[in-house]
Write an enzyme that holds these catalytic residues in place. Structure first.
Site, mmCIF file in Angstrom:
data_model
loop_
_atom_site.group_PDB
_atom_site.id
_atom_site.type_symbol
_atom_site.label_atom_id
_atom_site.label_comp_id
_atom_site.label_asym_id
_atom_site.label_seq_id
_atom_site.Cartn_x
_atom_site.Cartn_y
_atom_site.Cartn_z
ATOM 1 N N GLY A 89 -60.355 -72.005 124.360
ATOM 2 C CA GLY A 89 -61.118 -71.179 123.429
ATOM 3 C C GLY A 89 -61.630 -72.006 122.273
ATOM 4 N N ARG A 90 -62.378 -71.330 121.428
ATOM 5 C CA ARG A 90 -62.929 -71.988 120.244
ATOM 6 C C ARG A 90 -62.684 -71.082 119.046
ATOM 7 N NH1 ARG A 90 -66.435 -75.962 118.845
ATOM 8 N NH2 ARG A 90 -66.771 -76.492 121.040
ATOM 9 N N GLY A 91 -62.106 -71.644 117.989
ATOM 10 C CA GLY A 91 -61.868 -70.897 116.770
ATOM 11 C C GLY A 91 -62.981 -71.125 115.775
ATOM 12 N N ALA A 92 -62.750 -70.666 114.546
ATOM 13 C CA ALA A 92 -63.779 -70.783 113.514
ATOM 14 C C ALA A 92 -64.075 -72.227 113.174
ATOM 15 C CB ALA A 92 -63.320 -70.036 112.257
ATOM 16 N N GLY A 147 -62.696 -75.129 115.232
ATOM 17 C CA GLY A 147 -62.434 -76.143 116.243
ATOM 18 C C GLY A 147 -62.103 -75.570 117.604
ATOM 19 N N LYS A 199 -55.127 -76.963 118.345
ATOM 20 C CA LYS A 199 -56.456 -76.724 117.795
ATOM 21 C C LYS A 199 -57.013 -78.055 117.316
ATOM 22 C CE LYS A 199 -58.847 -73.959 114.286
ATOM 23 N NZ LYS A 199 -58.652 -72.923 113.230
ATOM 24 N N ASP A 207 -61.075 -63.661 107.854
ATOM 25 C CA ASP A 207 -61.908 -63.679 109.061
ATOM 26 C C ASP A 207 -61.299 -62.795 110.149
ATOM 27 O OD1 ASP A 207 -64.183 -64.383 110.489
ATOM 28 O OD2 ASP A 207 -63.269 -66.170 111.359
#
Length: 264
Positions: free
Chosen positions: A16-19, A21, A38, A133
């Site tokens: 997955g991709r976070g805010a 990274g 991450k 967020d």
């Protein structure tokens, strides 16, 4: 050849991709367990110092929170011009992915999810951490756990908020003016997330920019059609005046009433 980070963590695959990274599935060779890493690249030049400072702050704030509804942070490593936040690995779907696959959820199910998420959010707030967020993509669903993840935009309560942070469709109105670092702003985002879960759309028309959000917020929110007994919670959380918005305690009481109504 597998990539090994900090002589300890063997990367497997991105999940997955976070805010800020990419998140990797990985294996902790020292403690013999799966973890999530991450990956946060450091930009060249002086910007790297500020990025490093923000990442260390994120890791420290998340690590000091101990709650089954908040992703656990184990470690922070630096290697190859990257920082790596080491977290528990969860075999889970995000709420966003769940809604894409299943569509809007029943009000009683959303209320149950909301109670667990609110408990985690209250723990963070009581620890002096504002998430900034909250949105379906940052909520993980696995078994009976509802887990708040990605503290990449988090800030200590009371800190100067400065520039706007977060995702436009889930931002409180006051965040447009750099005042999003409050419990009240998190509660708006929590309300917008519950609205999305039960209605299948955001409270205001879908937006991708601050200008579009500012325009959308001048009008009323879309009237809920599927919320049923959850509607008073949504309306209370999405009040534009943060002083009139439901507190976590008030929202908890109303969410419990949804459970009672569903059980009757």
């Amino acid at each position: 050849m597998s990539t090994i980070v900090d002589n300890r963590y063997k990367l497997a695959s991105p999940v997955g991709r976070g805010a800020t990274g990419v998140v990797w599935r990985a294996y902790d060779m020292l403690l013999d367990r799966e973890v999530a890493l991450k990956e946060i690249p450091l930009p060249p030049g002086p910007d790297a110092v500020e990025r490093r400072r923000r990442v260390v702050r994120e890791a420290r704030m998340a690590a000091r929170l101990s709650h089954r509804g908040i992703v656990t942070v184990h470690n922070l490593a630096e290697e190859a011009e990257r920082l790596w936040i080491v977290m528990e690995f969860l075999e889970a779907l995000t709420l966003h992915d769940t809604l894409v696959q299943a569509g809007p959820l029943p009000a009683d199910l959303v209320a149950a999810m909301g109670r667990r998420l609110l408990d985690a959010l209250r723990h963070a707030h009581d620890g002096g951490v504002i998430h900034r967020d909250i949105k379906p993509a940052n909520i993980m669903l696995t078994g009976d756990r509802v887990v708040l993840a990605d503290f990449g935009f988090a800030a200590p309560e009371g800190a100067a908020s400065g520039s706007m942070r977060g995702t436009p469709a889930f931002l409180a109105p006051e965040a447009l003016h750099g005042r999003g670092g409050t419990r009240e702003a998190d509660m708006w985002s929590f309300g917008a997330t519950l609205y999305m879960a039960v209605e299948g759309q955001t409270p205001f028309r879908t937006v991708n920019s601050m200008a579009a959000l500012a325009e959308a917020l001048r009008g009323p929110a879309r009237a809920p059609r599927r919320a049923g007994p959850l509607e008073p919670v949504l309306r209370g959380l999405l009040r534009k005046d943060p002083r009139a918005r439901l507190s976590a305690e008030q929202a908890s009481v109303l969410l419990a009433r949804v459970r009672c109504t569903s059980a009757a």
